[in-house]
Scaffold this motif. Structure first.
Motif, mmCIF file in Angstrom:
data_model
loop_
_atom_site.group_PDB
_atom_site.id
_atom_site.type_symbol
_atom_site.label_atom_id
_atom_site.label_comp_id
_atom_site.label_asym_id
_atom_site.label_seq_id
_atom_site.Cartn_x
_atom_site.Cartn_y
_atom_site.Cartn_z
ATOM 1 N N LEU A 60 11.714 3.192 14.854
ATOM 2 C CA LEU A 60 10.773 3.184 13.727
ATOM 3 C C LEU A 60 9.380 3.632 14.165
ATOM 4 O O LEU A 60 8.705 4.387 13.455
ATOM 5 C CB LEU A 60 10.699 1.781 13.120
ATOM 6 C CG LEU A 60 11.865 1.371 12.225
ATOM 7 C CD1 LEU A 60 11.864 -0.147 12.020
ATOM 8 C CD2 LEU A 60 11.780 2.093 10.877
ATOM 9 N N SER A 64 7.524 7.001 12.826
ATOM 10 C CA SER A 64 6.255 6.882 12.106
ATOM 11 C C SER A 64 5.170 7.761 12.721
ATOM 12 O O SER A 64 4.359 8.353 12.009
ATOM 13 C CB SER A 64 5.793 5.419 12.090
ATOM 14 O OG SER A 64 6.687 4.618 11.347
ATOM 15 N N VAL A 74 2.079 4.411 2.267
ATOM 16 C CA VAL A 74 3.533 4.457 2.368
ATOM 17 C C VAL A 74 4.141 3.347 1.512
ATOM 18 O O VAL A 74 3.815 2.170 1.693
ATOM 19 C CB VAL A 74 4.000 4.289 3.829
ATOM 20 C CG1 VAL A 74 5.512 4.400 3.921
ATOM 21 C CG2 VAL A 74 3.324 5.308 4.736
ATOM 22 N N THR A 76 7.017 0.850 0.656
ATOM 23 C CA THR A 76 8.134 0.237 1.378
ATOM 24 C C THR A 76 8.473 -1.098 0.742
ATOM 25 O O THR A 76 7.858 -1.515 -0.235
ATOM 26 C CB THR A 76 7.821 0.086 2.881
ATOM 27 O OG1 THR A 76 9.015 -0.261 3.578
ATOM 28 C CG2 THR A 76 6.759 -0.974 3.130
ATOM 29 N N THR A 84 9.874 -2.790 10.001
ATOM 30 C CA THR A 84 9.749 -1.659 9.086
ATOM 31 C C THR A 84 8.290 -1.434 8.712
ATOM 32 O O THR A 84 7.757 -0.334 8.872
ATOM 33 C CB THR A 84 10.584 -1.894 7.811
ATOM 34 O OG1 THR A 84 11.922 -2.226 8.167
ATOM 35 C CG2 THR A 84 10.590 -0.648 6.934
ATOM 36 N N ILE A 88 4.654 1.270 10.239
ATOM 37 C CA ILE A 88 3.672 2.015 9.436
ATOM 38 C C ILE A 88 2.264 1.722 9.963
ATOM 39 O O ILE A 88 1.439 2.627 10.133
ATOM 40 C CB ILE A 88 3.799 1.638 7.952
ATOM 41 C CG1 ILE A 88 5.190 2.017 7.420
ATOM 42 C CG2 ILE A 88 2.712 2.311 7.114
ATOM 43 C CD1 ILE A 88 5.510 1.450 6.047
ATOM 44 N N TYR A 125 9.412 4.456 2.800
ATOM 45 C CA TYR A 125 10.282 3.898 3.832
ATOM 46 C C TYR A 125 11.293 3.013 3.114
ATOM 47 O O TYR A 125 10.986 1.901 2.689
ATOM 48 C CB TYR A 125 9.481 3.075 4.845
ATOM 49 C CG TYR A 125 8.872 3.901 5.955
ATOM 50 C CD1 TYR A 125 8.428 5.200 5.726
ATOM 51 C CD2 TYR A 125 8.720 3.392 7.239
ATOM 52 C CE1 TYR A 125 7.864 5.960 6.740
ATOM 53 C CE2 TYR A 125 8.155 4.137 8.265
ATOM 54 C CZ TYR A 125 7.730 5.428 7.997
ATOM 55 O OH TYR A 125 7.171 6.171 9.001
ATOM 56 N N LEU A 151 11.782 8.154 4.966
ATOM 57 C CA LEU A 151 12.500 7.619 6.115
ATOM 58 C C LEU A 151 13.484 6.579 5.594
ATOM 59 O O LEU A 151 13.108 5.686 4.828
ATOM 60 C CB LEU A 151 11.550 6.982 7.118
ATOM 61 C CG LEU A 151 12.263 6.361 8.338
ATOM 62 C CD1 LEU A 151 11.528 6.701 9.622
ATOM 63 C CD2 LEU A 151 12.411 4.849 8.208
ATOM 64 N N ASP A 153 15.600 3.491 6.653
ATOM 65 C CA ASP A 153 15.812 2.465 7.664
ATOM 66 C C ASP A 153 17.240 1.961 7.490
ATOM 67 O O ASP A 153 17.531 1.120 6.639
ATOM 68 C CB ASP A 153 14.804 1.336 7.471
ATOM 69 C CG ASP A 153 14.921 0.252 8.535
ATOM 70 O OD1 ASP A 153 15.984 0.171 9.174
ATOM 71 O OD2 ASP A 153 13.959 -0.525 8.708
ATOM 72 N N SER A 173 16.582 12.875 3.217
ATOM 73 C CA SER A 173 15.441 12.231 3.869
ATOM 74 C C SER A 173 15.010 13.044 5.075
ATOM 75 O O SER A 173 15.733 13.926 5.540
ATOM 76 C CB SER A 173 15.810 10.805 4.302
ATOM 77 O OG SER A 173 16.884 10.828 5.210
#
Length: 360
Positions: A60, A64, A74, A76, A84, A88, A125, A151, A153, A173
């Protein structure tokens, strides 16, 4: 010990043999097993490129650093492990928490509302929570319409599919990450990987994984250049040899989990809690989301081979959570389903309140 195991890896004779062979080889790290494991991940997922790293958080972090710039906004989810959103922040960007739907996934319709109101948002994300992949058509629509980076995850989700798209394929993605912690479907002890279909991302990730160093074919063996501030996020050949062996058995691991569900009438038991969301991938039964009253709960399914007395102890230990003990057909085994409330609604405000000093 009177503890419900958080997870239990499956390590078999062939796993031990491949590890032993690597231990006897010339390379314990920076050797051929790393590339072999990366190639196996690409073959399984259909992605063009893969970078194996020391753990999912490292994956991650590096993703990033490649995808984000300082002060990027971002979108998320607050319903994820802290890595996660932390990743960021590592890149100097700003997480904006978006509420979840009843299946535990980030609400992509709500994401679109944010994007319509704020054109400065640069990325989403999206977490495939509990092995359930995000709607790929919706991801593609958001990426194409709003020109954002995405992204995925997929720490929970290797082996998952959505309309024949495998987790980690990156069809819709920019990058995807995996974790190979022992609680995941396959393990390397600790470990992770990034997949992408963009060569420029792949080349930069390789450099960042290894201290920011670059070696070219015209350099002497001992020469290198440092072009980025990178990290030592390398994974060893020992770990990758285990990963190669485990990946070969991933589909059978998933099948075994599904058999546990059906053979022990687990679906019927989960229906007592009004299980929400339709499975879009086979791994949904490793974890799932259920509803009790007006609350959602993340439920982890753990197979426990133990005397019935121990299963009863586990039931008592887990009081206060959402717990069911489902007997196996065998006499000395049980299946424990335990979970905690999923944060929904105002939880995103609580997250942002705690992070606010860091977001300024």
């Amino acid at each position: 010990m009177n503890l419900i195991p958080y997870g239990k890896q499956t390590i078999e004779k062939d796993d031990l043999e491949t590890i032993l062979n690597t231990l006897k080889s010339d390379f314990l790290t920076t050797g051929p097993k790393i590339k072999e494991f990366e190639n196996a991940i690409c073959k399984y997922t259909g992605a063009k490129y893969s970078i194996a790293v020391s753990n999912g958080t490292a994956a991650l972090h590096l993703a990033s650093l490649v995808l984000l710039n300082k002060n990027d906004k971002v979108l998320t989810t607050p319903n994820s492990f802290l890595a996660t959103s932390n990743s960021i922040l590592y890149a100097g960007a700003k997480p904006i928490f978006v509420d979840i739907t009843n299946d535990g996934l980030i609400d992509l319709d709500l994401c679109e509302e944010y994007l319509k109101k704020d054109s400065s948002i640069k990325a989403i994300y999206a977490v495939s929570f509990s092995g359930k992949m995000l709607n790929q058509e919706k991801l593609k629509y958001l990426k194409d319409t709003y020109n954002i980076k995405i992204l995925e995850d997929n720490a929970h989700s290797i082996g998952a599919t959505f309309n024949n798209i495998k987790a980690g394929n990156c069809a819709n993605s920019d990058m995807s990450i995996f974790s190979f912690h022992p609680v995941k479907h396959i393990t390397t002890g600790e470990g992770g990987a990034i997949t992408t279909n963009f060569k420029k991302y792949y080349e930069k990730l390789k450099i960042l994984r290894n201290h920011g160093m670059l070696k070219t074919s015209d350099m002497k063996p001992w020469e290198y250049e440092m072009r980025e501030l990178g990290f030592n996020y390398r994974i060893s050949d020992i770990q990758c040899s285990l990963g190669i062996s485990q990946l070969k058995k991933l589909d059978s691991f998933i099948k075994d989990k599904n058999n546990i569900v059906f053979e022990n009438e687990l679906l019927e038991k989960l229906n007592e809690f009004n299980s929400v969301g339709e499975p879009s991938c086979p791994t949904i039964y490793n974890n799932t989301v259920v509803k009790k009253g007006d609350k959602l709960a993340a439920v982890r399914i753990i197979s426990l081979v133990a005397p019935k007395s121990d299963v009863e102890k586990a039931r008592k230990i887990a009081e206060g959570g959402i717990v069911k003990v489902v007997p196996f057909k065998e006499k000395k085994a049980g299946l424990i389903i335990t979970g905690n409330e999923v944060y929904k609604g105002r939880i995103k405000d609580k997250f942002e309140e705690k992070l606010r000093p860091k977001l300024k």
